[in-house]
Design a protein around this motif. Structure first.
Motif, PDB file in Angstrom:
ATOM      1  N   PHE A  98       0.821  -1.207   0.000  1.00 16.33           N
ATOM      2  CA  PHE A  98       0.000   0.000   0.000  1.00 16.33           C
ATOM      3  C   PHE A  98       0.862   1.267   0.000  1.00 16.33           C
ATOM      4  CE2 PHE A  98      -3.324  -2.901   1.816  1.00 16.33           C
ATOM      5  CZ  PHE A  98      -4.252  -2.720   0.810  1.00 16.33           C
ATOM      6  N   SER A  99       1.954   1.254   0.758  1.00 16.88           N
ATOM      7  CA  SER A  99       2.844   2.417   0.806  1.00 16.88           C
ATOM      8  C   SER A  99       3.473   2.678  -0.559  1.00 16.88           C
ATOM      9  CB  SER A  99       3.951   2.193   1.844  1.00 16.88           C
ATOM     10  OG  SER A  99       3.409   2.089   3.137  1.00 16.88           O
ATOM     11  N   ALA A 100       3.959   1.595  -1.185  1.00 16.01           N
ATOM     12  CA  ALA A 100       4.581   1.743  -2.509  1.00 16.01           C
ATOM     13  C   ALA A 100       3.559   2.167  -3.552  1.00 16.01           C
ATOM     14  CB  ALA A 100       5.234   0.422  -2.917  1.00 16.01           C
ATOM     15  N   SER A 101       2.351   1.637  -3.454  1.00  9.94           N
ATOM     16  CA  SER A 101       1.302   1.985  -4.417  1.00  9.94           C
ATOM     17  C   SER A 101       0.947   3.464  -4.335  1.00  9.94           C
ATOM     18  CB  SER A 101       0.047   1.138  -4.154  1.00  9.94           C
ATOM     19  OG  SER A 101       0.309  -0.231  -4.336  1.00  9.94           O
ATOM     20  N   GLU A 102       0.808   3.966  -3.107  1.00 11.16           N
ATOM     21  CA  GLU A 102       0.468   5.378  -2.925  1.00 11.16           C
ATOM     22  C   GLU A 102       1.538   6.289  -3.533  1.00 11.16           C
ATOM     23  OE1 GLU A 102      -0.460   8.579   0.667  1.00 11.16           O
ATOM     24  OE2 GLU A 102       0.331   6.582   1.142  1.00 11.16           O
ATOM     25  N   LYS A 125      -7.674   5.670 -15.088  1.00 12.15           N
ATOM     26  CA  LYS A 125      -9.043   5.638 -14.573  1.00 12.15           C
ATOM     27  C   LYS A 125      -9.049   5.847 -13.058  1.00 12.15           C
ATOM     28  CE  LYS A 125     -13.116   2.622 -14.403  1.00 12.15           C
ATOM     29  NZ  LYS A 125     -13.626   1.255 -14.724  1.00 12.15           N
ATOM     30  N   LEU A 126      -8.084   5.220 -12.379  1.00 11.82           N
ATOM     31  CA  LEU A 126      -7.988   5.373 -10.917  1.00 11.82           C
ATOM     32  C   LEU A 126      -7.605   6.799 -10.546  1.00 11.82           C
ATOM     33  CD1 LEU A 126      -6.132   2.047  -9.969  1.00 11.82           C
ATOM     34  CD2 LEU A 126      -8.513   2.622  -9.459  1.00 11.82           C
ATOM     35  N   LEU A 127      -6.665   7.388 -11.303  1.00 10.65           N
ATOM     36  CA  LEU A 127      -6.201   8.745 -10.999  1.00 10.65           C
ATOM     37  C   LEU A 127      -7.268   9.791 -11.289  1.00 10.65           C
ATOM     38  CD1 LEU A 127      -2.527   8.550 -12.324  1.00 10.65           C
ATOM     39  CD2 LEU A 127      -3.247   8.806  -9.941  1.00 10.65           C
ATOM     40  N   ASN A 128      -8.198   9.481 -12.180  1.00 12.41           N
ATOM     41  CA  ASN A 128      -9.288  10.407 -12.466  1.00 12.41           C
ATOM     42  C   ASN A 128     -10.241  10.550 -11.281  1.00 12.41           C
ATOM     43  OD1 ASN A 128      -8.425  11.100 -15.036  1.00 12.41           O
ATOM     44  ND2 ASN A 128      -9.592   9.479 -16.038  1.00 12.41           N
ATOM     45  N   LYS A 129     -10.224   9.538 -10.400  1.00  5.34           N
ATOM     46  CA  LYS A 129     -10.999   9.602  -9.151  1.00  5.34           C
ATOM     47  C   LYS A 129     -10.013   9.504  -7.992  1.00  5.34           C
ATOM     48  CE  LYS A 129     -15.352   7.757 -10.955  1.00  5.34           C
ATOM     49  NZ  LYS A 129     -16.400   6.703 -10.803  1.00  5.34           N
ATOM     50  N   ILE A 130      -9.193  10.558  -7.872  1.00  4.54           N
ATOM     51  CA  ILE A 130      -8.074  10.540  -6.936  1.00  4.54           C
ATOM     52  C   ILE A 130      -8.522  10.390  -5.485  1.00  4.54           C
ATOM     53  CG2 ILE A 130      -7.989  13.059  -6.705  1.00  4.54           C
ATOM     54  CD1 ILE A 130      -4.935  10.756  -6.983  1.00  4.54           C
ATOM     55  N   ILE A 137      -6.413   3.299  -0.684  1.00  3.96           N
ATOM     56  CA  ILE A 137      -5.048   2.959  -0.260  1.00  3.96           C
ATOM     57  C   ILE A 137      -4.874   3.189   1.242  1.00  3.96           C
ATOM     58  CG2 ILE A 137      -2.627   3.650  -0.438  1.00  3.96           C
ATOM     59  CD1 ILE A 137      -3.106   4.196  -3.412  1.00  3.96           C
ATOM     60  N   LEU A 138      -5.346   4.328   1.734  1.00  2.00           N
ATOM     61  CA  LEU A 138      -5.186   4.638   3.165  1.00  2.00           C
ATOM     62  C   LEU A 138      -6.027   3.712   4.040  1.00  2.00           C
ATOM     63  CD1 LEU A 138      -5.064   8.543   3.145  1.00  2.00           C
ATOM     64  CD2 LEU A 138      -3.183   6.918   3.303  1.00  2.00           C
ATOM     65  N   LEU A 139      -7.202   3.352   3.537  1.00  2.00           N
ATOM     66  CA  LEU A 139      -8.040   2.402   4.282  1.00  2.00           C
ATOM     67  C   LEU A 139      -7.316   1.068   4.443  1.00  2.00           C
ATOM     68  CD1 LEU A 139     -10.828   1.691   5.529  1.00  2.00           C
ATOM     69  CD2 LEU A 139     -11.530   0.915   3.266  1.00  2.00           C
ATOM     70  N   GLY A 140      -6.767   0.557   3.334  1.00  2.00           N
ATOM     71  CA  GLY A 140      -6.037  -0.709   3.387  1.00  2.00           C
ATOM     72  C   GLY A 140      -4.775  -0.610   4.222  1.00  2.00           C
ATOM     73  N   ASN A 141      -4.023   0.485   4.060  1.00  2.00           N
ATOM     74  CA  ASN A 141      -2.760   0.648   4.769  1.00  2.00           C
ATOM     75  C   ASN A 141      -2.968   0.749   6.283  1.00  2.00           C
ATOM     76  OD1 ASN A 141       0.025   0.801   4.762  1.00  2.00           O
ATOM     77  ND2 ASN A 141       0.071   3.022   4.567  1.00  2.00           N
ATOM     78  N   ASN A 142      -3.945   1.551   6.692  1.00  4.92           N
ATOM     79  CA  ASN A 142      -4.208   1.707   8.127  1.00  4.92           C
ATOM     80  C   ASN A 142      -4.760   0.429   8.745  1.00  4.92           C
ATOM     81  OD1 ASN A 142      -3.780   4.609   9.163  1.00  4.92           O
ATOM     82  ND2 ASN A 142      -4.709   4.900   7.160  1.00  4.92           N
ATOM     83  N   PHE A 143      -5.596  -0.270   7.979  1.00  2.18           N
ATOM     84  CA  PHE A 143      -6.155  -1.530   8.486  1.00  2.18           C
ATOM     85  C   PHE A 143      -5.056  -2.553   8.761  1.00  2.18           C
ATOM     86  CE2 PHE A 143      -7.702  -5.850   7.626  1.00  2.18           C
ATOM     87  CZ  PHE A 143      -8.670  -5.962   8.617  1.00  2.18           C
ATOM     88  N   VAL A 144      -4.153  -2.752   7.788  1.00  2.00           N
ATOM     89  CA  VAL A 144      -3.107  -3.766   7.978  1.00  2.00           C
ATOM     90  C   VAL A 144      -2.109  -3.340   9.052  1.00  2.00           C
ATOM     91  CG1 VAL A 144      -3.329  -4.684   5.633  1.00  2.00           C
ATOM     92  CG2 VAL A 144      -1.698  -2.866   6.077  1.00  2.00           C
ATOM     93  N   ILE A 153     -10.997  -1.256  -4.226  1.00  2.00           N
ATOM     94  CA  ILE A 153     -11.862  -0.072  -4.233  1.00  2.00           C
ATOM     95  C   ILE A 153     -13.310  -0.471  -4.548  1.00  2.00           C
ATOM     96  CG2 ILE A 153     -12.369   2.067  -5.496  1.00  2.00           C
ATOM     97  CD1 ILE A 153      -9.328   2.472  -5.721  1.00  2.00           C
ATOM     98  N   LYS A 154     -13.500  -1.427  -5.437  1.00  2.00           N
ATOM     99  CA  LYS A 154     -14.852  -1.895  -5.764  1.00  2.00           C
ATOM    100  C   LYS A 154     -15.495  -2.586  -4.574  1.00  2.00           C
ATOM    101  CE  LYS A 154     -14.417  -2.394 -10.795  1.00  2.00           C
ATOM    102  NZ  LYS A 154     -14.354  -3.344 -11.936  1.00  2.00           N
TER     103      LYS A 154
END
Length: 416
Positions: free
Chosen positions: A21-25, A52-57, A64-71, A134-135
């Motif tokens: 998640f950190s690298a992806s962000e 497409k993902l960047l168009n809905k930043i 990403i933050l939801l996943g990163n904070n959860f783990v 995200i889906k």
């Protein structure tokens, strides 16, 4: 309850997930958007998914933050359980410190540094997993996004996407790409960017240097035909400011070959003049030449007085550099002397002089060296007079009734 082994395996997997998640962000934020558009144009599926993902930043960052904070929180909980199982309750603080260092090194600093240096290698393959996450968590991410936008509005902040380079940013981008293109191409691109700053009067042939003839004066007309060294001749009626058009020497040759040359026939071949307002940027004028199917234009001021002439070739030379010597050019404008000084024809444009001598003389008002000298002296120049302009010592060598004919220029050391 889970065994110590499986808790350790789970903790290890969570640290890897945190690193992902950190690298992806970081990779998503560090991506070159123009490089991404180029990949999309080549029908790269991964690139299109990333775009497409960047168009809905807000959704992307929220996911990403939801996943990163959860783990990270889950990893902290499991580390606490492991420390209690292995070393008792007194080891919880030490375990927290160790986990903080592990996450900082292996799940934050290292992956983010790698992602910042290699954004495409991380962002493109990671996009499919991020899209799935995200889906799955879209309702929760949507709620987070709404709350974030509301908080931003409270502070008067708006979501502004600035994905357009201004001219200075574009100039820096071209300069930074020197390792990926030849110096020649780089200079051409920089010259194209600068076309907006250069006006037609900066490169025009001044009025007093134009070759023209009175269309009603047959003797003058035929005399010019005999000695003209240009493709076209300017024609006027009565006054040189009353330009009525141009005539191409090819047309004159054709009627001469047919033995049909006379003033009436010549007037039939006159092409209407194309006038250009003073102050027009070269970038606009290049487009106008293209639309009007023209190769030259007469520069006029706000009162309609002729100031000079601009030729398409001169605009192109501003981009690619001088590719041919001007027709009829019989003098070298700059001659280097043995002592390092320069003998200069003062009719040279200040812009050209700046390029050749690598100086920065002003050309806001006066466009030629002669004009700049007259502007500085504010009187008719005399032989052997010297003046200092910027870092140049300019000595007047020859004068005529019309102005300065020849000057000697010596460059000063800026430290003096």
């Amino acid at each position: 309850s889970l065994s110590t082994f499986w808790l350790s395996v789970l903790l290890f997997l969570l640290i890897i997930a945190s690193a992902f998640f950190s690298a992806s962000e970081t990779s998503m934020m560090a991506l070159n958007r123009y490089r991404l558009k180029a990949l999309c144009a080549k029908n790269n599926t991964q690139a299109k998914r990333v775009e497409k993902l960047l168009n809905k930043i807000d959704y992307l960052i929220g996911g990403i933050l939801l996943g990163n904070n959860f783990v990270n929180i889950l990893a902290a909980s499991i580390a606490t359980l492991l420390s209690i199982k292995l070393w008792g309750e007194g080891s919880v603080i030490i375990a927290s410190l160790v986990l903080t260092l592990v996450i900082l090194i292996f799940a934050e600093n290292t992956p983010k540094t790698f992602a910042a240096k290699n954004p495409e290698k991380i962002a493109l393959p990671a996009s499919w997993l991020l899209e799935i996450l995200i889906k799955i968590f879209k309702p929760l991410i949507y709620l987070i996004s709404i709350i974030s936008k509301f908080i931003l509005k409270l502070f008067g902040l708006k979501n502004v996407s600035k994905d357009i380079l201004n001219s200075e940013e574009l100039r820096m981008a071209v300069k930074d790409s020197k390792s990926q293109m030849s110096k020649n191409y780089q200079n051409m691109l920089l010259n194209i960017i600068d076309l907006e700053k250069v006006k037609v009067e900066d490169i025009m042939i001044p009025h007093h240097e134009l070759v023209s003839a009175d269309a009603n004066n047959a003797d003058e007309l035929f005399e010019q035909f005999k000695r003209i060294q240009h493709n076209r001749l300017l024609l006027f009626e009565g006054s040189e400011n009353n330009i009525i058009g141009t005539i191409h020497m090819r047309d004159i040759v054709n009627i001469y070959a047919k033995n049909e040359i006379n003033v009436r026939k010549i007037k039939e071949l006159i092409r209407e003049p194309y006038f250009i307002p003073e102050g027009t940027p070269l970038s606009h004028q290049l487009e106008h030449f293209k639309k009007q199917k023209r190769r030259l234009g007469i520069v006029v001021d706000e009162y309609g007085e002729v100031k000079g002439m601009v030729v398409l070739d001169d605009i192109l030379e501003e981009i690619v550099g001088q590719f041919t010597s001007s027709q009829g050019e019989t003098i070298n404008e700059i001659k280097v002397q043995n002592d390092g000084s320069y003998l200069v024809d003062p009719r040279i444009s200040i812009r050209e002089l700046n390029v050749e001598l690598k100086v920065s003389l002003p050309f806001d008002s006066a466009k030629t060296l002669n004009g700049l000298i007259l502007e500085q002296l504010q009187s008719f120049p005399q032989h052997n007079v010297s003046l200092k302009i910027d870092t140049l010592i300019i000595e007047i060598i020859q004068v005529s009734k019309q102005g300065v004919k020849l000057v000697k220029i010596t460059k000063m050391n800026r430290s003096l």
